[in-house]
Design a protein around this motif. Structure first.
Motif, PDB file in Angstrom:
ATOM      1  N   LYS A  43     -37.610 -63.198 -54.544  1.00 24.81           N
ATOM      2  CA  LYS A  43     -37.140 -63.611 -55.872  1.00 24.81           C
ATOM      3  C   LYS A  43     -37.500 -65.072 -56.127  1.00 24.81           C
ATOM      4  O   LYS A  43     -37.771 -65.843 -55.200  1.00 24.81           O
ATOM      5  CB  LYS A  43     -35.629 -63.421 -55.989  1.00 24.81           C
ATOM      6  N   SER A  63     -23.127 -66.090 -62.614  1.00 24.85           N
ATOM      7  CA  SER A  63     -22.422 -65.458 -61.500  1.00 24.85           C
ATOM      8  C   SER A  63     -21.644 -66.464 -60.666  1.00 24.85           C
ATOM      9  O   SER A  63     -20.768 -66.088 -59.891  1.00 24.85           O
ATOM     10  CB  SER A  63     -23.422 -64.711 -60.616  1.00 24.85           C
ATOM     11  N   LYS A  87     -20.374 -62.615 -52.545  1.00 25.14           N
ATOM     12  CA  LYS A  87     -20.869 -61.254 -52.731  1.00 25.14           C
ATOM     13  C   LYS A  87     -22.216 -61.100 -52.018  1.00 25.14           C
ATOM     14  O   LYS A  87     -22.922 -62.096 -51.818  1.00 25.14           O
ATOM     15  CB  LYS A  87     -21.053 -60.967 -54.221  1.00 25.14           C
ATOM     16  N   GLU A  89     -24.923 -60.249 -53.160  1.00 22.47           N
ATOM     17  CA  GLU A  89     -26.001 -60.784 -54.003  1.00 22.47           C
ATOM     18  C   GLU A  89     -26.096 -62.304 -53.972  1.00 22.47           C
ATOM     19  O   GLU A  89     -27.023 -62.881 -54.540  1.00 22.47           O
ATOM     20  CB  GLU A  89     -25.859 -60.300 -55.452  1.00 22.47           C
ATOM     21  N   ASP A  90     -25.152 -62.968 -53.315  1.00 22.89           N
ATOM     22  CA  ASP A  90     -25.233 -64.413 -53.110  1.00 22.89           C
ATOM     23  C   ASP A  90     -26.111 -64.760 -51.914  1.00 22.89           C
ATOM     24  O   ASP A  90     -26.388 -65.943 -51.679  1.00 22.89           O
ATOM     25  CB  ASP A  90     -23.841 -65.011 -52.897  1.00 22.89           C
TER      26      ASP A  90
END
Length: 123
Positions: A43, A63, A87, A89-90
């Motif tokens: 990413k 977020s 989370k 996704e962190d």
């Protein structure tokens, strides 16, 4: 020698907390806006939040709102990123960087960068 050094990353379970540190040497952090960025595998680098020279926080990642806070300790020439309710996704490599005030979202505005610290959120 101008240097930024991040620390405090590690493996944490979802819902847990971590505090990252960004320690500066060779210059005074107080005069700069300091941003935290992160980059997950595959990413693009993402701005998370920034603290201005007047200690105002600007959030770049929605977020992060309500979960992450940024602060500075002038005596230690250090900026902190407190991350709560983490989370999966962190999960990313987290970097601190400095720019002349004010805070700017684009990473290209930031001139000094640390080497990064890995944050992994997993059960």
């Amino acid at each position: 020698q101008v240097q930024l050094v991040e620390s405090g990353g590690g493996l944490v379970q979802p819902g847990g907390s971590l505090r990252l540190s960004c320690a500066a040497s060779g210059f005074t952090l107080d005069y700069y806006a300091v941003g935290w960025f992160r980059q997950a595998p595959g990413k693009e680098r993402e701005g998370v939040l920034c603290i201005s020279s007047s200690d105002r926080t600007t959030y770049y990642a929605d977020s992060a709102k309500g979960r992450f806070t940024i602060s500075r300790d002038a005596a230690k020439n250090t900026v902190y990123l407190q991350m709560n309710s983490l989370k999966p996704e962190d999960t990313a490599e987290y970097y601190c960087a400095t720019t002349a005030p004010p805070c700017r979202v684009g990473w290209s505005y930031y001139s000094y960068w640390g080497q990064g610290t890995q944050v992994t959120v997993s059960s």
